[in-house]
Design a protein around this motif. Structure first.
Motif, PDB file in Angstrom:
ATOM      1  N   ILE A 106       6.247  -4.486   0.858  1.00  0.00           N
ATOM      2  CA  ILE A 106       5.460  -3.894  -0.225  1.00  0.00           C
ATOM      3  C   ILE A 106       4.011  -4.386  -0.163  1.00  0.00           C
ATOM      4  O   ILE A 106       3.066  -3.599  -0.306  1.00  0.00           O
ATOM      5  N   GLY A 107       3.822  -5.669   0.089  1.00  0.00           N
ATOM      6  CA  GLY A 107       2.471  -6.215   0.224  1.00  0.00           C
ATOM      7  C   GLY A 107       1.725  -5.578   1.380  1.00  0.00           C
ATOM      8  O   GLY A 107       0.528  -5.283   1.277  1.00  0.00           O
ATOM      9  N   LEU A 108       2.409  -5.358   2.499  1.00  0.00           N
ATOM     10  CA  LEU A 108       1.789  -4.714   3.658  1.00  0.00           C
ATOM     11  C   LEU A 108       1.344  -3.296   3.322  1.00  0.00           C
ATOM     12  O   LEU A 108       0.215  -2.901   3.652  1.00  0.00           O
ATOM     13  N   ILE A 109       2.192  -2.547   2.665  1.00  0.00           N
ATOM     14  CA  ILE A 109       1.856  -1.159   2.318  1.00  0.00           C
ATOM     15  C   ILE A 109       0.708  -1.121   1.314  1.00  0.00           C
ATOM     16  O   ILE A 109      -0.214  -0.300   1.437  1.00  0.00           O
ATOM     17  N   ILE A 110       0.719  -2.001   0.332  1.00  0.00           N
ATOM     18  CA  ILE A 110      -0.386  -2.052  -0.633  1.00  0.00           C
ATOM     19  C   ILE A 110      -1.689  -2.409   0.076  1.00  0.00           C
ATOM     20  O   ILE A 110      -2.732  -1.798  -0.182  1.00  0.00           O
ATOM     21  N   LEU A 111      -1.645  -3.375   0.964  1.00  0.00           N
ATOM     22  CA  LEU A 111      -2.834  -3.762   1.724  1.00  0.00           C
ATOM     23  C   LEU A 111      -3.348  -2.585   2.561  1.00  0.00           C
ATOM     24  O   LEU A 111      -4.556  -2.331   2.607  1.00  0.00           O
ATOM     25  N   ALA A 112      -2.447  -1.855   3.190  1.00  0.00           N
ATOM     26  CA  ALA A 112      -2.840  -0.722   4.030  1.00  0.00           C
ATOM     27  C   ALA A 112      -3.472   0.406   3.214  1.00  0.00           C
ATOM     28  O   ALA A 112      -4.383   1.083   3.691  1.00  0.00           O
ATOM     29  N   THR A 113      -2.993   0.614   1.997  1.00  0.00           N
ATOM     30  CA  THR A 113      -3.545   1.696   1.185  1.00  0.00           C
ATOM     31  C   THR A 113      -4.868   1.311   0.534  1.00  0.00           C
ATOM     32  O   THR A 113      -5.684   2.182   0.240  1.00  0.00           O
ATOM     33  N   GLN A 114      -5.113   0.030   0.310  1.00  0.00           N
ATOM     34  CA  GLN A 114      -6.319  -0.394  -0.380  1.00  0.00           C
ATOM     35  C   GLN A 114      -7.487  -0.713   0.549  1.00  0.00           C
ATOM     36  O   GLN A 114      -8.635  -0.606   0.147  1.00  0.00           O
ATOM     37  N   TRP A 115      -7.216  -1.099   1.764  1.00  0.00           N
ATOM     38  CA  TRP A 115      -8.269  -1.479   2.698  1.00  0.00           C
ATOM     39  C   TRP A 115      -8.682  -0.246   3.500  1.00  0.00           C
ATOM     40  O   TRP A 115      -7.861   0.393   4.148  1.00  0.00           O
ATOM     41  N   ASN A 116      -9.949   0.093   3.474  1.00  0.00           N
ATOM     42  CA  ASN A 116     -10.438   1.339   4.077  1.00  0.00           C
ATOM     43  C   ASN A 116     -10.271   1.392   5.586  1.00  0.00           C
ATOM     44  O   ASN A 116     -10.108   2.474   6.153  1.00  0.00           O
ATOM     45  N   ASP A 117     -10.329   0.267   6.282  1.00  0.00           N
ATOM     46  CA  ASP A 117     -10.236   0.266   7.745  1.00  0.00           C
ATOM     47  C   ASP A 117      -8.808   0.376   8.258  1.00  0.00           C
ATOM     48  O   ASP A 117      -8.598   0.585   9.458  1.00  0.00           O
ATOM     49  N   LEU A 118      -7.832   0.234   7.384  1.00  0.00           N
ATOM     50  CA  LEU A 118      -6.431   0.284   7.814  1.00  0.00           C
ATOM     51  C   LEU A 118      -5.865   1.687   7.615  1.00  0.00           C
ATOM     52  O   LEU A 118      -6.227   2.394   6.680  1.00  0.00           O
ATOM     53  N   HIS A 119      -4.977   2.072   8.513  1.00  0.00           N
ATOM     54  CA  HIS A 119      -4.326   3.374   8.454  1.00  0.00           C
ATOM     55  C   HIS A 119      -2.845   3.161   8.153  1.00  0.00           C
ATOM     56  O   HIS A 119      -2.163   2.399   8.838  1.00  0.00           O
ATOM     57  N   LEU A 120      -2.370   3.853   7.145  1.00  0.00           N
ATOM     58  CA  LEU A 120      -1.011   3.633   6.645  1.00  0.00           C
ATOM     59  C   LEU A 120       0.062   3.994   7.672  1.00  0.00           C
ATOM     60  O   LEU A 120       0.996   3.229   7.887  1.00  0.00           O
ATOM     61  N   MET A 121      -0.068   5.142   8.317  1.00  0.00           N
ATOM     62  CA  MET A 121       0.999   5.611   9.210  1.00  0.00           C
ATOM     63  C   MET A 121       1.224   4.685  10.419  1.00  0.00           C
ATOM     64  O   MET A 121       2.376   4.330  10.695  1.00  0.00           O
ATOM     65  N   PRO A 122       0.188   4.254  11.164  1.00  0.00           N
ATOM     66  CA  PRO A 122       0.466   3.342  12.283  1.00  0.00           C
ATOM     67  C   PRO A 122       1.042   2.004  11.829  1.00  0.00           C
ATOM     68  O   PRO A 122       1.898   1.436  12.511  1.00  0.00           O
ATOM     69  N   ILE A 123       0.604   1.518  10.678  1.00  0.00           N
ATOM     70  CA  ILE A 123       1.142   0.255  10.169  1.00  0.00           C
ATOM     71  C   ILE A 123       2.612   0.424   9.808  1.00  0.00           C
ATOM     72  O   ILE A 123       3.453  -0.412  10.152  1.00  0.00           O
TER      73      ILE A 123
END
Length: 147
Positions: A106-123
């Motif tokens: 859950i923390g990983l997904i929240i981090l991926a959605t909030q940080w602009n440089d991260l992409h949710l699908m590859p993570i």
């Protein structure tokens, strides 16, 4: 018979078989040995898959997408380690698995959605690499039962 040809004695299976000085050792638990071997095998397969997929994504997409995948895959390895620790304590110390591992996801997904440089699908797909490991292991044991 030379020193290198001497047979190696198997580890003691009971306290009675243990040499003096080892009276406090526990019996060798073959099911736990099998568990540790399975865990090591799954970890190796996960790391090999992660490397192959990381390089493939880097070649066909970009380094940024590949690094996003790698973040997810590393989190998946940590999740697998936490799961193995839970299973290891199951029975001896606990009666059921804990839910703390899900906080990592859950923390990983929240981090991926909030940080602009991260992409949710590859993570997310990187995180699921450990699931691909289970598929590889299942197919391997189905077609090569001796391995």
């Amino acid at each position: 018979m030379s020193l290198s040809e001497e047979p190696i004695a198997p580890p003691p299976t009971t306290q009675q078989d243990a040499p003096s000085g080892f009276e406090d050792t526990e019996p060798v638990n073959t099911s736990m040995q099998e568990f540790y071997q399975l865990y090591q095998k799954l970890l190796v397969i996960t790391l090999v898959l992660t490397g192959i997929i990381f390089i493939s994504v880097w070649i066909f997409y970009s380094l940024n997408i590949a690094l996003n995948y790698l973040i997810g895959a590393c989190t998946g390895v940590v999740y697998l380690k936490m799961l193995a620790n839970d299973v290891e304590r199951l029975g001896a110390e606990k009666n059921r698995l804990s839910k703390n591992r899900f906080a990592l996801f859950i923390g990983l997904i929240i981090l991926a959605t909030q940080w602009n440089d991260l992409h949710l699908m590859p993570i997310f797909l990187g995180f699921l690499t450990y699931k691909a490991t289970l598929l590889v292991y299942t197919v391997q044991t189905a077609f090569l039962p001796d391995s």
